[in-house]
Design an enzyme around this catalytic site. Structure first.
Site, PDB file in Angstrom:
ATOM      1  N   THR A 145     -18.162   3.613   7.104  1.00  0.00           N
ATOM      2  CA  THR A 145     -17.709   4.983   6.847  1.00  0.00           C
ATOM      3  C   THR A 145     -17.664   5.265   5.358  1.00  0.00           C
ATOM      4  O   THR A 145     -17.486   4.349   4.534  1.00  0.00           O
ATOM      5  CB  THR A 145     -16.298   5.192   7.440  1.00  0.00           C
ATOM      6  OG1 THR A 145     -15.793   6.468   7.030  1.00  0.00           O
ATOM      7  CG2 THR A 145     -15.338   4.120   6.959  1.00  0.00           C
ATOM      8  N   TYR A 188      -7.127   2.921   8.292  1.00  0.00           N
ATOM      9  CA  TYR A 188      -8.495   3.058   8.799  1.00  0.00           C
ATOM     10  C   TYR A 188      -9.510   2.654   7.742  1.00  0.00           C
ATOM     11  O   TYR A 188     -10.451   1.902   8.015  1.00  0.00           O
ATOM     12  CB  TYR A 188      -8.731   4.499   9.242  1.00  0.00           C
ATOM     13  CG  TYR A 188     -10.172   4.809   9.571  1.00  0.00           C
ATOM     14  CD1 TYR A 188     -10.736   4.369  10.761  1.00  0.00           C
ATOM     15  CD2 TYR A 188     -10.965   5.542   8.692  1.00  0.00           C
ATOM     16  CE1 TYR A 188     -12.058   4.652  11.061  1.00  0.00           C
ATOM     17  CE2 TYR A 188     -12.282   5.832   8.986  1.00  0.00           C
ATOM     18  CZ  TYR A 188     -12.832   5.381  10.170  1.00  0.00           C
ATOM     19  OH  TYR A 188     -14.146   5.657  10.457  1.00  0.00           O
TER      20      TYR A 188
END
Length: 423
Positions: A145, A188
């Site tokens: 990501t 995350y």
């Protein structure tokens, strides 16, 4: 921490028996990206194994679609990536592994960071360990990501109409490259960042042919977006359902969006060239020409749907980036890949798919929120087509399309842009 510049260390084990040629494993394969990739591979005659715990809303619909299209050439293992034995059994069947299974929301990671770590970091380690213990390790392509780069607070930005852009001209022209230092924000970001680094290091330390994609925002058919993940689809779904949208921040934050067909092409190239690309990380997204702000997307949605979702604003969230656009130069140079679907065209295609999935047709007009909607067949929207083609020879970006959309809508309604200034 590694920046993914190359592959060193242990040589890859010698080739031998132990894997099934022509079989691809996709962890998290019932999700949006996995289902699109599985469909493409199955259409090309490959066998596909999906490992998925089916915990995400909408994934069973994706599986039903894949089974209807491809029958018994698709094998589904309803298992969890945290189960090392299940992962080992799945990896043993494949010569290529796409690892997509993940906990995908920053907000969820803040609520339960331990579970977030178990899925994203430990789950990835299970995949890598299963792969490296094979006599002939499979290629592994992992989707990381852009959050591994942190909030990008040091990037000076300026306002340009309804979006933020970098003050630095080069960054504005090309986007964020892999040379950007890693700076994990939120649980995350930490769990995906740890997984990112493990995938790169297993190429160096164990000779695993593993590649990392640091992805921006992906969108397209078979996406069931939510407020926490899949924001392009989420905005469209809320508009179709007549529901409000909450913008965190001021709506001028910018992301580059990539249509899923273009991502599937990139993933297949990475798997094909995994030996040459091993140990490298690549930023993957739509790039500067497909960069769009949240407010600009709402303009495109209004043009397509005839009605703008009601919008409310809330404070910025942890780790939010005001600007992130991928510099995809490295992957383009390595493989020749480039995005082919422009943002305005791709958003239109997703909108049509969402309508069809609900058995709906495009509203002919919706002048006010309390006015009844007249249904009409799905036909090309001339103002949208004009917006999508603004600039002609490929120089147009999503911002230009959004401005053309506002102009077209303002001309058609006589309202102009006064509603935008009121924000």
């Amino acid at each position: 921490m590694s920046t993914g510049n190359g592959r060193h260390g242990a040589a890859r084990p010698a080739a031998g028996n132990g894997r099934r040629p022509g079989t691809t494993l996709i962890t998290g394969g019932a999700g949006f990206v996995g289902a699109n990739l599985a469909d493409a591979l199955l259409r090309d005659g490959r066998r596909v194994v999906i490992l998925d715990n089916l915990s995400r809303a909408g994934v069973e619909q994706n599986l039903a679609w894949l089974r209807a299209e491809h029958g018994d050439r698709l094998d589904v293992m309803v298992e969890d990536v945290r189960d090392a034995r299940a992962v080992q059994a799945a990896v043993a069947r494949a010569d290529t592994v796409f690892h997509f299974a993940a906990q995908v929301a920053v907000t969820t990671s803040l609520d339960d960071p331990v579970d977030d770590f178990a899925v994203n970091a430990r789950g990835t380690l299970n995949v890598l360990e299963a792969a490296r213990h094979r006599r002939t390790p499979p290629a592994v392509v992992f989707t990381s990501t852009n959050k591994v780069y942190g909030a990008l607070d040091d990037v000076a930005i300026v306002r340009d109409a309804m979006r933020y852009v970098p003050a630095d001209e080069r960054l504005r022209a090309h986007g964020v490259s892999e040379a950007r230092p890693l700076d994990f924000h939120s649980p995350y970001g930490c769990s995906k960042g740890a997984a990112d680094q493990y995938v790169l290091d297993y190429a160096r330390s164990f000779g695993l042919p593993s590649v990392v994609f640091r992805m921006s925002c992906i969108y397209g058919p078979h996406q069931f977006g939510t407020e926490d993940q899949g924001w392009v689809a989420h905005f469209l779904i809320r508009a179709i359902d007549g529901a409000p949208v909450t913008l965190y921040g001021d709506g001028m934050q910018v992301r580059d969006i990539l249509f899923v067909e273009d991502l599937v092409a990139a993933l297949r190239l990475a798997a094909r060239d995994a030996e040459q690309l091993a140990g490298r990380a690549f930023n993957i997204g739509g790039g500067p020409r497909n960069a769009i702000s949240l407010l600009e997307l709402l303009d495109l949605i209004e043009l397509m749907h005839g009605r703008r979702p009601r919008v409310s604003f809330a404070p910025w969230r942890t780790g939010d980036q005001r600007y992130y656009v991928s510099d995809t130069t490295r992957f383009a140079a390595a493989t020749g890949w480039a995005p082919t679907v422009r943002a305005a065209d791709g958003v239109e295609r997703l909108y049509r798919w969402l309508l069809a999935a609900r058995g709906l047709r495009r509203p002919a007009r919706a002048a006010a929120d309390d006015e009844p909607v007249t249904e009409a067949p799905l036909v090309a929207d001339a103002p949208l087509a004009a917006a999508a083609s603004a600039g002609g020879g490929g120089a147009a970006d999503a911002s230009q399309a959004a401005r053309a959309a506002r102009a077209a809508r303002g001309t058609a309604t006589g309202r102009g842009d006064s509603r935008l200034e009121a924000r």
